[in-house]
Design an enzyme around this catalytic site. Structure first.
Site, PDB file in Angstrom:
ATOM      1  N   GLY A  47       5.987  -0.338  -4.024  1.00 44.04           N
ATOM      2  CA  GLY A  47       6.085  -1.555  -4.806  1.00 44.04           C
ATOM      3  C   GLY A  47       7.534  -1.915  -4.997  1.00 44.04           C
ATOM      4  O   GLY A  47       8.413  -1.040  -4.992  1.00 44.04           O
ATOM      5  N   ASP A  76      -0.964 -10.854  -1.068  1.00 40.37           N
ATOM      6  CA  ASP A  76       0.388 -10.748  -0.514  1.00 40.37           C
ATOM      7  C   ASP A  76       0.571 -11.533   0.782  1.00 40.37           C
ATOM      8  O   ASP A  76       1.639 -12.107   1.022  1.00 40.37           O
ATOM      9  CB  ASP A  76       0.806  -9.290  -0.333  1.00 40.37           C
ATOM     10  CG  ASP A  76      -0.211  -8.428   0.397  1.00 40.37           C
ATOM     11  OD1 ASP A  76      -1.187  -8.970   0.959  1.00 40.37           O
ATOM     12  OD2 ASP A  76      -0.050  -7.194   0.393  1.00 40.37           O
ATOM     13  N   ALA A 102       0.806  -1.214   0.000  1.00 44.75           N
ATOM     14  CA  ALA A 102       0.000   0.000   0.000  1.00 44.75           C
ATOM     15  C   ALA A 102       0.843   1.269   0.000  1.00 44.75           C
ATOM     16  O   ALA A 102       0.359   2.337  -0.375  1.00 44.75           O
ATOM     17  CB  ALA A 102      -0.936   0.007   1.203  1.00 44.75           C
TER      18      ALA A 102
END
Length: 510
Positions: A20, A244, A17
């Site tokens: 990346g 994830d 969030a």
């Protein structure tokens, strides 16, 4: 027979969030290595109609990372896979084109929608089918908020964020089951979409894509991407634990089954790995979630707000002109004495972006406590409250699972937070093993290896990860009285019921 001795190289796209990462993983000789190739900022973009993800920007950064990884690797790349957060999605039209930027799960458009849906279909019925924790931003409620919109009317397919990005890489759209399980639209008993449930809510069931298991080879990388990146031979794009947390749990270096995991980052995901889902009334009342795991496992867990509290405090102080880095904040918190004010970290007031220090202070005042006096005390309140909530959640999970976790494995970025890890050990009264930090990317890489037969099992993956990375061990304090008093005060000021006193008839307990 395992071929872990053979050399294999994988690109892991790991999206969080806040940021990346594109990582290059190498599996050989019973060891796995990770190298961060490309890191980029990620976060919401506010448009006139709400909070969105810049998914095109994310795709651009992924392509940049793939090209950099191809240059860095000293041999062919065997596979590429994407993992990301759950619940959010893109809608595609009949030509497979994206219908607008995906909404961000912290957008306000779902406010009150969950309650409306539960008036239509009882919570017991939805939970009995899906086994998923009720949260206002679950895909089922986001889609209900989308009902009647031009986008949903034009949609022919739904793609979770990791499925969407994998589709853009290889041209095959599939719903990976661990990501699909977070939608609250997957039947936890059959492993197929709960289409009847979708239709009753007004969600067109035809948009739900074909499902695949983690460890499925989807298709080769698009030729134009391979050519631009200099990848020859062209690697496969592989469906891994696309959620994830599913990938993170794969790389928990645990032995046996009597362990709990805490995937610690923006969110804290605390749970145990089971062979079968638990959808009892007690599990629903505790608001536990049965999400899909790799190799047919079930992740019985609970989402807790996590280090979002710290992240959002830091952003607010930066807006006010004081830019503390995380290390400084954690040092200040560590220097603050035990026993300050406590809050429920899952209070709805803390979900959305905004002035987090003021919200924490207001919750303290509302419960009759003196608010934190400075930044260190505010972070200390957040961390002590998180550790107390971990205990409540773990005791509930153990009761429902019918077994005790002898050790807690903390993985992810939060494993670097020594203050939180020690507080967790002290309040949970059991050892905490912290690491690996990049657990999600490791799980991504190792599931690609599993898909290609380079490793044979989940147990072998965990042996390889344990042999490749060390863990920091935090032992619980022998001063039990101080931490028992802290936990009792947490229950008192939050009004949360301990396991011994909780009755399922009380309904869904936050």
């Amino acid at each position: 027979m395992s071929s872990a001795q053979a050399l294999a190289r994988y690109i892991a796209v790991d999206l969080g969030a806040e940021s990346g990462r594109v990582q290059l993983g190498t599996v050989a000789g019973g060891r796995v290595k990770l190298e961060e190739i490309h890191r980029f900022a990620n976060g919401p973009v506010r448009l006139p109609n709400g909070l969105h993800w810049d998914v095109l920007g994310i795709h651009r950064e992924i392509l940049t990372g793939i090209k950099a990884a191809a240059r860095r690797a000293d041999g062919p790349i065997d596979g590429i896979a994407v993992d990301a957060w759950g619940c959010d999605y893109g809608l595609l039209d009949r030509d497979g084109d994206l219908l607008g930027n995906p909404f961000h799960y912290r957008d306000h458009r779902t406010d009150g929608v969950m309650e409306q849906v539960l008036e239509q279909i009882p919570a017991e019925e939805i939970y009995g089918a899906t086994g998923i924790q009720f949260m206002p931003f679950n895909t089922i409620f986001q889609l209900a908020a989308h009902k009647g919109s031009a986008q949903l009317d034009a949609a022919r397919a739904l793609a979770t964020i990791p499925d969407l990005l994998a589709y853009w890489l290889c041209g095959r759209l599939a719903g990976e089951r661990t990501a699909a399980s977070t939608t609250q639209l997957l039947d936890v008993h059959t492993g197929d979409w709960a289409r009847e449930l979708a239709v009753r809510i007004g969600i067109p069931a035809q948009i739900l894509p074909p499902l695949v298991d983690a460890g499925t080879v989807l298709a080769p990388l698009r030729p134009e991407i391979a050519a631009e990146s200099g990848l020859d031979p062209v690697p496969d794009v592989i469906a891994i634990g696309a959620h994830d947390t599913a990938s993170a749990v794969v790389s928990v270096p645990a032995r046996g089954k009597d362990f709990a995991y805490l995937s610690s980052g923006t969110w804290s995901l605390l749970g145990m790995e089971l062979d079968e889902p638990v959808t009892s009334e007690e599990a629903r009342a505790y608001n536990l979630t049965n999400e899909g795991g790799v190799d047919g496992t079930i992740r019985l867990l609970r989402n807790v707000m996590g280090l979002w509290l710290v992240q959002e405090c830091r952003r607010q102080w930066a807006r006010e002109g004081v830019d503390h880095d995380y290390d400084a904040l954690h040092r200040m918190a560590q220097a603050t004495p035990l026993g300050g004010p406590l809050i429920d970290p899952d209070a709805p007031e803390l979900l959305h972006p905004g002035d987090m220090p003021a919200r924490i202070a207001e919750l303290c005042i509302r419960s009759g406590q003196e608010p934190p006096k400075d930044a260190g005390a505010t972070i200390r309140t957040a961390l002590e409250s998180l550790a107390c909530k971990y205990r409540l959640v773990l005791e509930r999970i153990e009761r429902v699972a019918g077994r005790r976790a002898e050790v807690v494995h903390v993985v992810g970025g939060g494993s670097r937070n020594a203050t939180l890890c020690q507080l967790a050990a002290d309040i949970l009264d059991r050892p905490v093993h912290a690491g690996p930090i990049e657990a999600t990317a490791l799980g991504n890489v190792m599931t690609q290896a599993l898909a290609q037969g380079k490793v044979d099992s989940l147990a072998e993956i965990r042996e390889i990860v344990g042999a490749s990375f060390s863990s920091d061990v935090y032992e619980p304090s022998t001063d039990r009285a101080a931490y028992e008093e802290l936990y009792a005060r947490f229950l008192s000021v939050t009004g949360l019921a301990p396991v011994a006193d909780f009755a399922p008839t009380q309904g869904t307990n936050p």
